[in-house]
Design a protein around this motif. Structure first.
Motif, PDB file in Angstrom:
ATOM      1  N   PRO A   1       4.776  -0.590  -6.146  1.00  0.00           N
ATOM      2  CA  PRO A   1       3.720  -1.302  -6.305  1.00  0.00           C
ATOM      3  C   PRO A   1       2.403  -0.690  -6.279  1.00  0.00           C
ATOM      4  O   PRO A   1       1.407  -0.895  -7.211  1.00  0.00           O
ATOM      5  N   ALA A   2       1.982   0.364  -5.450  1.00  0.00           N
ATOM      6  CA  ALA A   2       0.839   1.011  -5.468  1.00  0.00           C
ATOM      7  C   ALA A   2       0.588   1.928  -6.662  1.00  0.00           C
ATOM      8  O   ALA A   2      -0.597   1.802  -7.318  1.00  0.00           O
ATOM      9  N   VAL A   3       1.773   2.295  -7.320  1.00  0.00           N
ATOM     10  CA  VAL A   3       1.769   3.129  -8.480  1.00  0.00           C
ATOM     11  C   VAL A   3       1.579   2.022  -9.584  1.00  0.00           C
ATOM     12  O   VAL A   3       0.578   2.312 -10.543  1.00  0.00           O
ATOM     13  N   MET A   4       2.236   0.916  -9.584  1.00  0.00           N
ATOM     14  CA  MET A   4       2.214   0.018 -10.871  1.00  0.00           C
ATOM     15  C   MET A   4       0.983  -0.591 -10.849  1.00  0.00           C
ATOM     16  O   MET A   4       0.254  -0.903 -11.688  1.00  0.00           O
TER      17      MET A   4
ATOM     18  N   LEU B   1      -1.824  -4.820  -2.309  1.00  0.00           N
ATOM     19  CA  LEU B   1      -0.695  -4.881  -1.565  1.00  0.00           C
ATOM     20  C   LEU B   1       0.053  -3.746  -1.447  1.00  0.00           C
ATOM     21  O   LEU B   1       0.408  -3.360  -0.345  1.00  0.00           O
ATOM     22  N   GLY B   2       0.222  -2.912  -2.609  1.00  0.00           N
ATOM     23  CA  GLY B   2       0.553  -1.567  -2.585  1.00  0.00           C
ATOM     24  C   GLY B   2      -0.113  -0.546  -1.557  1.00  0.00           C
ATOM     25  O   GLY B   2       0.431   0.199  -0.736  1.00  0.00           O
ATOM     26  N   ASP B   3      -1.264  -0.858  -1.606  1.00  0.00           N
ATOM     27  CA  ASP B   3      -2.179   0.133  -0.769  1.00  0.00           C
ATOM     28  C   ASP B   3      -1.991  -0.137   0.528  1.00  0.00           C
ATOM     29  O   ASP B   3      -2.210   0.607   1.772  1.00  0.00           O
ATOM     30  N   GLU B   4      -2.083  -1.484   0.789  1.00  0.00           N
ATOM     31  CA  GLU B   4      -2.103  -2.105   2.195  1.00  0.00           C
ATOM     32  C   GLU B   4      -0.874  -1.651   2.793  1.00  0.00           C
ATOM     33  O   GLU B   4      -0.830  -1.261   4.093  1.00  0.00           O
ATOM     34  N   ALA B   5       0.414  -1.725   2.146  1.00  0.00           N
ATOM     35  CA  ALA B   5       1.825  -1.058   2.650  1.00  0.00           C
ATOM     36  C   ALA B   5       1.490   0.220   3.073  1.00  0.00           C
ATOM     37  O   ALA B   5       2.098   0.762   4.165  1.00  0.00           O
ATOM     38  N   ILE B   6       0.788   1.166   2.342  1.00  0.00           N
ATOM     39  CA  ILE B   6       0.738   2.639   2.641  1.00  0.00           C
ATOM     40  C   ILE B   6      -0.089   2.378   3.854  1.00  0.00           C
ATOM     41  O   ILE B   6       0.184   3.349   4.686  1.00  0.00           O
TER      42      ILE B   6
ATOM     43  N   LYS C   1      -4.336  12.623 -12.658  1.00  0.00           N
ATOM     44  CA  LYS C   1      -4.559  12.114 -11.064  1.00  0.00           C
ATOM     45  C   LYS C   1      -5.757  11.230 -11.121  1.00  0.00           C
ATOM     46  O   LYS C   1      -5.843  10.434 -10.352  1.00  0.00           O
ATOM     47  N   TYR C   2      -6.672  11.292 -12.094  1.00  0.00           N
ATOM     48  CA  TYR C   2      -7.799  10.062 -12.010  1.00  0.00           C
ATOM     49  C   TYR C   2      -7.469   8.775 -12.321  1.00  0.00           C
ATOM     50  O   TYR C   2      -8.045   7.771 -12.391  1.00  0.00           O
ATOM     51  N   ARG C   3      -6.057   8.600 -12.798  1.00  0.00           N
ATOM     52  CA  ARG C   3      -5.687   7.546 -12.919  1.00  0.00           C
ATOM     53  C   ARG C   3      -4.644   7.069 -12.005  1.00  0.00           C
ATOM     54  O   ARG C   3      -4.136   6.031 -11.343  1.00  0.00           O
ATOM     55  N   LEU C   4      -3.694   7.965 -11.401  1.00  0.00           N
ATOM     56  CA  LEU C   4      -2.800   8.111 -10.413  1.00  0.00           C
ATOM     57  C   LEU C   4      -2.745   8.985  -9.229  1.00  0.00           C
ATOM     58  O   LEU C   4      -2.369  10.203  -9.617  1.00  0.00           O
ATOM     59  N   PRO C   5      -3.516   8.878  -8.129  1.00  0.00           N
ATOM     60  CA  PRO C   5      -3.759   9.853  -7.015  1.00  0.00           C
ATOM     61  C   PRO C   5      -2.317  10.325  -6.430  1.00  0.00           C
ATOM     62  O   PRO C   5      -1.449   9.276  -6.354  1.00  0.00           O
TER      63      PRO C   5
END
Ligand SMILES: Cc1cc2nc3c(=O)[nH]c(=O)nc-3n(C[C@H](O)[C@H](O)[C@H](O)COP(=O)(O)OP(=O)(O)OC[C@H]3O[C@@H](n4cnc5c(N)ncnc54)[C@H](O)[C@@H]3O)c2cc1C
Ligand code: SF4
Ligand code: SF4
Ligand code: SF4
Length: 541
Positions: free
Chosen positions: A72-75, A105-110, A169-173
């Protein structure tokens, strides 16, 4: 939960009357399929996880989301969010920011270190996955949860596929990508890096695999014939983007010309700018309306100073310049040469003309059907050879991360059924929750939240992430904008509006039921349900 942007009626006060037998139709509660859920290629239950998120139950939301999509953090960063293009709220004010809540939610999970529940009970079956891109990783995740032993063979030195070696990377760290991949591997998925599969049947036999899922992507750059002097520097877009992951960054020069009109062309031009090119020009043979790149990406590139030469083709490349021919649209809208030429300064030319699939690992496999450079698969994602399934960029479909993830999930379910000698049957599709089923009067205006964006100067000179995430307040607000199309959110309206007190409230989370001894079939509850979660059905006589 009650929605802050929806109006609730008070319970009815009429005296309950036992109904007679003259009712001709009766109300029933139902769950309809919201258009967002239907449009998500990964098959996410968006309405369901937004419903948890809007109550602040973020972990429950994340767990429901990841039942379908393990990244989810990627999507939440790279999906082109077709769900939002279908969202009913767009007809009211603007679509719910589904993608931004997904990212939250993806970032919160990380941030909180949430993990998946362990793998399923072992089935004793062993499955080979070829390729650790989104499709292979998604299949591995779902198969492991179903209890199968999974081994991924990956040709490259790191997992991720085009999420790592294509998307900049500037779109997906990369720390986000690494975390989400690692969490899948923690389910016990084996990952064999630098292990290219050259012959699928041989590898399956040697490893004793019961089935295989192929997800090798499309990595061979398409070429165009451009007469070029010996000093001309002509490169492939995928090779340029791939080398961004290594120590030695590509040497593109001060003036870079990119040839093509897709998202890859945009990514290379924006990358060139960040590497210090004074000029990054995209040469494209058609007009902006016909450009396959997404509009928002074109817009972002233009903001960063990328130039685009529409209706142009490259005729020749020399040491420090290229010759471009202007095109004109014919009556059918196709670009035709005009014989008018122009010279552009160019230290390098990067070709971004699409990619072909390397299908050599399938040589000699009986029963396969290869067409237009891709492998044909059935509705169950199986190729013409029993036990070999395939998905992602190597099969005929739209080439996106989300489609690849959806293929991985679908294939896993069919592989599981096939290994058990069954056929996987999709749950029956619910009736659609179309806009006309909603009573939008009950929802108040609530404009969409905009995600913060990095300032332009840093966008032009660094690889820092361009689009920032929502903070908790905004994520909560955005989730609450969801109209819960076709799914009861317990607003109590039916309970309040029924003139005959025929609605029984079952308690929080348990929804309602009709007391048909009292219902007269007037249908008021149906017309006053904000989200279309009740319908009238004819009485059986
Ligand atoms: C520059 C660029 C930008 C993009 N941006 C986006 C975007 O923003 N959003 C989006 O949704 N989509 C985007 N896409 C498309 C998206 O990346 C792909 O559709 C998606 O990655 C396909 O997933 P896949 O798993 O099929 O293949 P891939 O991601 O290509 O992964 C295939 C993997 O298989 C491995 N492999 C290949 N052959 C073998 C072999 N014989 N043996 C073992 N391993 C093998 C490869 O090394 C690779 O790791 C972009 C694509 C590019 C090129
Ligand atoms: S994966 Fe894409 S389409 Fe699916 S919910 Fe997320 S943003 Fe929407
Ligand atoms: S309002 Fe909510 S349930 Fe309806 S389509 Fe949009 S996101 Fe989906
Ligand atoms: S079914 Fe009743 S409680 Fe549920 S959303 Fe509709 S009106 Fe509200």
């Amino acid at each position: 939960m009650r929605k802050p942007f929806a109006i609730t009626l008070d319970p009815g006060s009429s005296l309950a009357n036992h109904t007679g037998t003259w009712r001709t139709s009766r109300p029933v509660y139902l769950d309809r399929l919201p258009p967002c859920n239907h449009a998500c290629p990964a098959g996410e239950n968006i309405q369901g996880w937004l419903n948890h998120a809007e109550s602040g139950e973020y972990e429950a939301a994340w767990r429901l989301l990841t039942e379908d999509n393990p990244l989810p953090a990627v999507m939440g960063r790279v999906c082109y969010h077709p769900c939002e293009s279908s969202c009913n709220r767009a007809s009211l004010d603007s679509a719910v920011g589904i993608n931004s809540v997904e990212r939250f939610l993806g970032d919160e999970a990380i941030r909180r270190g949430w993990r998946f529940d362990g793998p399923g009970f072992p089935t004793g079956k062993k499955i080979l996955i070829v390729g650790a891109g989104p499709s292979g990783l998604s299949a591995a995740y779902h198969l492991a949860r179903l209890g199968h032993a999974v081994e991924i063979h990956e040709a490259g030195p790191v997992a991720g596929g085009m999420m790592r070696f294509g998307i900049p990377k500037y779109r997906l760290p990369r720390n986000v990508l690494d975390f989400e991949i690692e969490r899948i591997l923690q389910l016990g998925v084996g990952l064999d890096l630098n292990r290219k599969v050259a012959n699928i049947q041989q590898t399956m036999k040697q490893g004793g695999f019961d089935a295989a899922f192929l997800a090798v992507g499309a990595h061979i750059a398409k070429r165009a014939y451009i007469p070029a002097g010996s000093a001309a520097k002509i490169l492939d877009a995928v090779a340029v983007l791939r080398s961004m992951e290594g120590e030695d960054k590509p040497l593109l020069g001060r003036r870079v010309v990119v040839y093509g009109g897709g998202n890859t062309a945009i990514d290379v031009a924006r990358t060139a700018k960040r590497l210090g090119a004074e000029e990054a020009i995209i040469v494209y043979r058609r007009t902006r309306e016909r450009m396959p790149a997404h509009d928002f990406e074109v817009e972002e590139a233009l903001q960063e100073g990328v130039l685009i030469k529409w209706l142009s083709t490259i005729k020749q490349a020399d040491g420090a310049s290229i010759t471009v021919e202007k095109m004109a649209l014919d009556a059918k809208g196709f670009p035709q040469p005009t014989g008018e030429f122009e010279t552009l300064a160019a230290d390098s030319v990067v070709l971004a003309l699409g990619q072909d699939v390397d299908l050599s690992l399938l040589d000699g496999v009986p029963g396969l059907e290869l067409k237009d450079g891709v492998v044909q698969v059935g509705a169950n994602m199986m190729t013409g050879h029993a036990g070999i399934f395939a998905g992602g960029d190597m099969v005929p479909a739209e080439r996106t991360v989300t489609v690849a993830i959806g293929h991985g999930k679908k294939a896993a379910r069919h592989i599981d059924a096939w290994l058990k000698g069954n056929v996987f049957a999709k749950e029956r599709n619910n009736e659609a929750a179309t806009y006309d089923k909603l009573n939008t009067w009950y929802y108040s205006d609530a404009p969409k939240t905009l995600q913060p964006v990095l300032d332009l100067v840093r966008r032009q000179s660094t690889f820092d992430e361009v689009t920032k995430g929502l903070d908790e307040n905004n994520a909560l607000y955005e989730a609450r904008r969801c109209l819960s199309c076709g799914n009861c959110f317990e607003c109590d309206n039916c309970y309040g509006v029924c003139p005959d007190n025929a609605v029984i409230k079952l308690g929080p989370g348990k929804r309602f039921q009709f007391n048909l001894d009292y219902c007269k079939g007037c249908g008021i509850c149906v017309s006053e349900c904000p989200c279309g979660a009740i319908k009238m059905v004819p009485e059986e006589i």
